[in-house]
Structures are given as structure tokens and as C-alpha cells.
Motif scaffolding. Sequence first.
Motif, mmCIF file in Angstrom:
data_model
loop_
_atom_site.group_PDB
_atom_site.id
_atom_site.type_symbol
_atom_site.label_atom_id
_atom_site.label_comp_id
_atom_site.label_asym_id
_atom_site.label_seq_id
_atom_site.Cartn_x
_atom_site.Cartn_y
_atom_site.Cartn_z
ATOM 1 N N GLU A 381 0.824 -1.208 0.000
ATOM 2 C CA GLU A 381 0.000 0.000 0.000
ATOM 3 C C GLU A 381 0.856 1.254 0.000
ATOM 4 N N ALA A 385 0.734 4.171 -2.867
ATOM 5 C CA ALA A 385 0.461 5.570 -2.535
ATOM 6 C C ALA A 385 1.592 6.478 -2.996
ATOM 7 N N THR A 435 -1.978 6.862 3.730
ATOM 8 C CA THR A 435 -3.199 6.089 3.492
ATOM 9 C C THR A 435 -4.312 6.452 4.461
#
Length: 436
Positions: A381, A385, A435
Amino acid sequence: MGYTDADLERWAPEPDKRPGRTAFQRDRARVLHSAALRRLAGKTQVVTPGVDGEGEVGGTPASEGVAGGGGRTVTFADATPRTRLTHSLECAQVGRELGAALGCDPDLVEAACLAHDLGHPPFGHNGEQVLDELAAPCGGFEGNAQSLRLLTRLEPKRFTADGRPVGLNLTRAALDAATKYPWPRSGHPAGPDAAKFGVYPDDLPVFTWVREGVPAPRTCFEAQVMDWSDDVAYSVHDVEDGLHAGHLDPAMLLAGPERAEVLGVAAGRYAPGTAAAELADALDRLLAQEWWPHGYDGTAAAQARLKDATSQLIGRFCLAAEGATRAAYGTGPLSRYAAELIVPRAARLECAVLKAVADRFVIQRPDQARLRADQRVVLAELAEALTAGAPEGLDPQFRALHAAAADDAGRLRAVVDQIAALTDAAARRLHARLTG
């Protein structure tokens, strides 16, 4: 000691500001004072160092005791596992003494040992596997190739007159000594499927300079000393950490099921193709030593006995290599490509069994499996990002690399360089910020 002017050359020529120091003393000092080395204090060796983003110590809630393999309760004060930094320092001590005993320049070997893990990303080998998948479009990721990249490009120490970064600008011999796998991806002498490699495509110019006149794919003698010192240090110390943390009871190694599992791991991962009986003999040789820490219970006397066992094991493995190498090459100084380090098979198998012990009782714990799964999600993740928002979210150094990149592969490499530089805790903090 057999070192030539070519060995002492630097990628970018520079004068010595302090006459009286040797070139290898300068190399050692540069690695020792580097930011990349300091960051290893926050990177995983086997279990998560300190209190990480999950509020855990070594994958165990910091507020609780642990019922270890031997039923021993472990307190917060016990939970001080080694980090990449402490491992590198211990590897350097082992390598310096072994190298000096064989006639290498001790500062050169120590510099190589200090540098050998600089490129490892957050979350240890787990993070390395995730980044390798993410970096496939730009040539993959490998901790050893990343180490070369740090030493020759990323660590901000020296620049050429035209502004080109040359990292720490170490000598040719030091860079060669820090290179465990002197080939690019798919260039392994064992075949294209071998996973380990030591250089990315865009770092081939400096790698080619380092390897001028060297018969490929040989590693230099100092790199072989560094590699064996690395194996010795982490195999011995990972078992020591497992005992301290209560994950391992030495009596398990006498029990049928656990013993069979250890031997299976050794045969599968650390000594492929070795018969179970030969591995069992190696384990039994260690268990038969009068200094082996049978009955470890965490008391001060037991800790002292364990520390003695650690010293005995390191001495056993180093003396085995020193004796066999001297028997083959005599008593003169050995360096560069004048010799090969000879490690007796018995010593290698004993080392492999120790690695398997730590693997079975520390790495394969269920809580560590859950932690590694979470780490993989965090890195995936985080990469998504950073790639989507780049150059925002990147540190100034990597933002500049991203802006200067000629194509998508170069921009992805800048993102990967950024992630690889993070400590475990920094990766979690940046992931949380990006996030939400």
C-alpha cells in the motif's frame, strides 16, 4: 599485504584530507559514519526490533510476558533482539579478526562487513521479497544490489565536479569486498533461476569499474571472509536471541518431532541435498559439547553460560576456516584473488543446523507469520500511494531522482529507493500518513 594501486583507486579521484591514514581506514570510517548504517538500528534482523508500530516487541505485545518453548516467562527487559545494526557490528568484529588472522587488511574486511547489509529494506527479507515484486518493471530488488547502489550513488558523501553523486566513493577493493554476488540478475553461475544478484542494470558502469580485470564470477578473498563471518554471526546470535526470548528450549533438540523438523528445515533451506543422517551428526556434535547451554532458564548463571557458548561457537567456526585455509595456502598473507577461503564441510553443516534451529523456533512462530503478512500489506500500500502521488511524499533526495528519471522505470526505482531507505517504524508512519 598484496594490495595494488588499482585496489586503492576510487571511482572519483580525491585527495586524502588526513595524511597518515590508509585508504582502507578511510573506507571503514566512511561506512561507520554513514546514515545508512545508523538506519540499520531500526531494521528487522529476525524479529521486529524494539517497540514497533503495532506496540509489539519481537511480535509479542510489549505489556505481556511470553510463555516460551520451555515454559519460561519472558519480561519486557528480556525482549531485546538483535537489529540489522547490531548484527552488522558483530559480523564486523568476527570478520576483522578472521581476516587479520589470514593476512587480509583488517580495516578492509571490517568495512565490507559493516557495509554488507546496508541495502536491506524495512521488515528484513520479508520486505525484500515484496519490493522485488513491486520493482519487477525496473529490474527487481535485492538487498545486496541495493547495498552497492547505496555505496556508489545514494549515500550523500561525495559528488564529482559535474554534480554526479558517487556515494561514499570507497576504494575498488572495498566495494569488491562488500560484493557477495558479483553478477547482475540472471547472471548467477548456477543458472538464470538463482535469486541472488549484486547489481542493477543502471549501476553496471561502476560495477564494471569495480570488477576490472577480475575473473567472473569469482568473489575476492575478503568478500569470502565477510560472507562466512555473516553466516557465523547470524546463525549463532539468532539462536542466542531465541533462547533469551523464551522461544527455544534446548531440550527440544533432543525430542523426536522437533528434532526432525529442524533437520528438515536444514535440508530444505540451508544445506540442500544433504542426507538427514549427516545433518543429525552435525547437530549431535554441537549438543555433545560441554559448553552447550542445556537447561537454559534465564538466570544470570545461565545467561553467562549461554554467552560462553556463543563465543565457543564463533571460535569453533572461525578456527575451522582458518585452519583449513592455512593448510591449503601456507602461512603467508592472503588477499584479493590469491586464495579461496576454505570452510570444512562439517563446519558448514553445523552452521546450517543452527540456522535451521532459529528458523523453526523463531521465524516460523505463528505470531511472526501474522506480522509478516501485515508488513507485506503495509509495503504494498505504501508503494502504491507513493507511486500515485510522486513526487509528493518522497524525501527531497528521492524527489530529485524521480524528477531526473528518463522513464517510468527510473521513476519507479526512485520510489523503491525511498522505501528501502526507511526503518520499520518509519515505513509504518509514512504508510499511515499517506493512506489515512
